[in-house]
Design a protein around this motif. Structure first.
Motif, PDB file in Angstrom:
ATOM      1  N   THR A 206       0.826  -1.207   0.000  1.00 26.90           N
ATOM      2  CA  THR A 206       0.000   0.000   0.000  1.00 26.90           C
ATOM      3  C   THR A 206       0.858   1.253   0.000  1.00 26.90           C
ATOM      4  N   THR A 207       1.938   1.207   0.744  1.00 24.37           N
ATOM      5  CA  THR A 207       2.903   2.304   0.741  1.00 24.37           C
ATOM      6  C   THR A 207       4.286   1.703   0.957  1.00 24.37           C
ATOM      7  N   GLY A 208       5.299   2.406   0.492  1.00 22.84           N
ATOM      8  CA  GLY A 208       6.671   1.899   0.603  1.00 22.84           C
ATOM      9  C   GLY A 208       7.064   1.092  -0.615  1.00 22.84           C
ATOM     10  N   GLY A 209       8.293   0.575  -0.588  1.00 24.81           N
ATOM     11  CA  GLY A 209       8.792  -0.203  -1.709  1.00 24.81           C
ATOM     12  C   GLY A 209       9.176   0.631  -2.904  1.00 24.81           C
ATOM     13  N   ASP A 210       9.466   1.922  -2.686  1.00 23.94           N
ATOM     14  CA  ASP A 210       9.906   2.785  -3.787  1.00 23.94           C
ATOM     15  C   ASP A 210      11.273   2.329  -4.303  1.00 23.94           C
ATOM     16  N   THR A 211      11.692   2.917  -5.425  1.00 20.61           N
ATOM     17  CA  THR A 211      13.019   2.650  -5.979  1.00 20.61           C
ATOM     18  C   THR A 211      13.761   3.967  -6.162  1.00 20.61           C
ATOM     19  N   LEU A 212      15.010   3.992  -5.715  1.00 13.92           N
ATOM     20  CA  LEU A 212      15.882   5.145  -5.894  1.00 13.92           C
ATOM     21  C   LEU A 212      16.736   4.960  -7.145  1.00 13.92           C
ATOM     22  N   PHE A 213      16.963   6.051  -7.853  1.00 12.50           N
ATOM     23  CA  PHE A 213      17.850   6.046  -9.017  1.00 12.50           C
ATOM     24  C   PHE A 213      18.849   7.194  -8.878  1.00 12.50           C
ATOM     25  N   THR A 214      20.023   6.997  -9.435  1.00 14.86           N
ATOM     26  CA  THR A 214      21.020   8.059  -9.432  1.00 14.86           C
ATOM     27  C   THR A 214      21.698   8.133 -10.787  1.00 14.86           C
ATOM     28  N   SER A 215      22.007   9.334 -11.213  1.00 13.95           N
ATOM     29  CA  SER A 215      22.690   9.548 -12.485  1.00 13.95           C
ATOM     30  C   SER A 215      24.187   9.424 -12.292  1.00 13.95           C
ATOM     31  N   GLN A 216      24.784   8.416 -12.892  1.00 12.93           N
ATOM     32  CA  GLN A 216      26.231   8.255 -12.822  1.00 12.93           C
ATOM     33  C   GLN A 216      26.950   9.246 -13.732  1.00 12.93           C
ATOM     34  N   VAL A 217      26.222   9.818 -14.676  1.00 14.49           N
ATOM     35  CA  VAL A 217      26.776  10.917 -15.484  1.00 14.49           C
ATOM     36  C   VAL A 217      26.948  12.144 -14.599  1.00 14.49           C
ATOM     37  N   SER A 218      25.896  12.502 -13.864  1.00  7.44           N
ATOM     38  CA  SER A 218      25.963  13.671 -12.989  1.00  7.44           C
ATOM     39  C   SER A 218      26.926  13.452 -11.833  1.00  7.44           C
ATOM     40  N   ASN A 219      26.947  12.231 -11.300  1.00  5.20           N
ATOM     41  CA  ASN A 219      27.891  11.946 -10.216  1.00  5.20           C
ATOM     42  C   ASN A 219      29.328  12.171 -10.661  1.00  5.20           C
ATOM     43  N   LEU A 220      29.619  11.793 -11.896  1.00  7.47           N
ATOM     44  CA  LEU A 220      30.972  12.016 -12.421  1.00  7.47           C
ATOM     45  C   LEU A 220      31.241  13.506 -12.602  1.00  7.47           C
ATOM     46  N   LYS A 221      30.262  14.249 -13.118  1.00  9.57           N
ATOM     47  CA  LYS A 221      30.459  15.672 -13.397  1.00  9.57           C
ATOM     48  C   LYS A 221      30.695  16.489 -12.133  1.00  9.57           C
ATOM     49  N   LYS A 222      30.271  15.978 -10.981  1.00 13.79           N
ATOM     50  CA  LYS A 222      30.480  16.688  -9.718  1.00 13.79           C
ATOM     51  C   LYS A 222      31.949  16.674  -9.282  1.00 13.79           C
ATOM     52  N   LEU A 223      32.721  15.758  -9.826  1.00 15.17           N
ATOM     53  CA  LEU A 223      34.119  15.614  -9.423  1.00 15.17           C
ATOM     54  C   LEU A 223      35.003  16.585 -10.200  1.00 15.17           C
ATOM     55  N   SER A 224      36.154  16.890  -9.642  1.00 12.10           N
ATOM     56  CA  SER A 224      37.058  17.856 -10.273  1.00 12.10           C
ATOM     57  C   SER A 224      37.656  17.263 -11.557  1.00 12.10           C
ATOM     58  N   PRO A 225      37.947  18.097 -12.550  1.00  9.90           N
ATOM     59  CA  PRO A 225      38.520  17.603 -13.806  1.00  9.90           C
ATOM     60  C   PRO A 225      39.801  16.801 -13.600  1.00  9.90           C
ATOM     61  N   GLN A 226      40.649  17.228 -12.671  1.00 10.68           N
ATOM     62  CA  GLN A 226      41.903  16.506 -12.436  1.00 10.68           C
ATOM     63  C   GLN A 226      41.629  15.102 -11.891  1.00 10.68           C
TER      64      GLN A 226
END
Length: 371
Positions: A206-226
């Motif tokens: 009835t409630t709960g059992g959601d699914t989380l998603f994350t963008s591995q493209v965005s996760n990479l872009k958050k890191l410094s270029p070096q």
């Protein structure tokens, strides 16, 4: 209102509530007594054994959509198209996935690659077409993967099932952890892990059992270029051994149909259609960085896992409603189930259609995965 009137009104309210509760209980008992609509899709654990997977040439259907005059034409008749977040996820209403043409499916593959995650509501027609249709659908996007340990509908090993109710769990769960959140890209230990993936629930709490998603493209872009430049030089071992051992211990269904494998993949991969780079490590299946000492590898992976865990601004959460079908690109998107509904004893029954894609392409052309 007098005290007598208040008492009388309270008594009447309590009686009404009691009747409603009793009626609700009777409705639940009646529902429980009815045959389960999707009983033919309950988990079956065959004793079949399969040889190792062999390489195959994958042609991504999204490539074909790049040549279409309007690569998003399949959305023209949608009643609603809403971006869930700026970086990840789109929710669509008014499109019947089951009626898409081959050109539409190609455009869908491109859209999922670009957005990482696309959620389609009101898809009962798709869900009720059954496992033969599921196989035909998935085969458009790649060679269908047969999971080595999961349950599947009888005679349909290509349909991966997740299942949990008040008595049984056929999921790969780590019960001694303080959280059920375990980010992963499905079966990333395969030489050719999945690309476009389709998933839907046949029954849900009835409630709960959601699914989380994350963008591995965005996760990479958050890191410094070096730092990204350094990550592009690295490759990591992904292993299915722990998952197989979990089943061999008698859990899930106690079956291992294909011997577990370990494969080496780039830490940063490039999508073959969009050209986008994505972080490609996950807590569930990545075991070590090749060429680094144990402490170095563990420190680096811990940092990356923590980054993925904590980057809420790169994540989207799908709340399941009946007849929802979710598609994501397993190459650039990671996900985690949320097991927060156990005390309700309600059934959560999901089916996944999992076409394989290409061997992960390194973001750096100089990285040799075979060395």
């Amino acid at each position: 209102m007098s005290t007598t009137e208040i008492v009388a009104a309270s008594a009447e309210a309590l009686a009404t509530l009691k009747l409603r509760t009793e009626g609700s209980n009777e409705e639940q008992k009646q529902a429980d007594a009815e045959p389960y609509r999707y009983a033919h899709l309950l988990p079956h654990f065959s004793q079949d054994h399969y040889p190792p997977l062999t390489p195959y040439e994958h042609v991504d259907p999204g490539h074909r959509a790049l040549d279409h005059p309007n690569p998003r034409a399949f959305l023209d008749n949608a009643s609603s198209v809403v971006e869930l977040t700026p970086y990840l996820g789109t929710e669509v209403h008014g499109i019947n996935l089951a009626e898409l043409t081959n050109d539409d499916r190609d455009e869908l593959a491109l859209e999922v690659a670009r957005r990482g995650l696309v959620v389609f509501r009101d898809q009962q027609d798709f869900i009720d077409r059954g496992p033969e249709f599921y196989r035909e659908w998935g085969s458009h996007f790649g060679r269908l993967h047969i999971h080595p340990t999961s349950g599947h509908p009888q005679n349909y090993p290509e349909i991966h099932l997740v299942y949990r109710d008040g008595n049984t769990s056929f999921n790969f769960e780590i019960n001694d952890s303080i959280t059920s959140t375990v980010w992963h890209s499905d079966v990333s230990y395969e030489l050719q892990p999945p690309g476009l993936t389709t998933f839907f629930l046949l029954a849900q709490p009835t409630t709960g059992g959601d699914t989380l998603f994350t963008s591995q493209v965005s996760n990479l872009k958050k890191l410094s270029p070096q730092f990204v430049a350094f990550l592009r030089t690295l490759k990591a071992v992904h292993s299915g051994v722990e998952q197989a051992d979990f089943s061999r211990a008698g859990k899930r269904g106690g079956i291992v149909r294909r011997e577990p494998v370990e494969n080496i993949h780039p830490v940063v991969r490039k999508h073959p259609v969009t050209g986008e780079e994505a972080l490609y490590v996950n807590r569930q299946f990545t075991r070590r960085i090749v060429g680094l000492k144990k402490e170095e590898s563990e420190t680096l992976l811990k940092f990356l896992y923590d980054h993925i865990d904590k980057s809420g601004d790169n994540q989207a959460r799908v709340k399941w409603t009946p007849n929802t079908v979710v598609l994501w690109d397993n190459r650039v998107t990671a996900h985690s189930a949320i097991v927060d509904y156990g005390e309700s004893k309600e059934r959560r029954h999901g089916a996944r259609i999992t076409p394989q894609a290409e061997r992960p392409v390194p973001a750096s052309a100089d990285l040799d995965l075979n060395a």
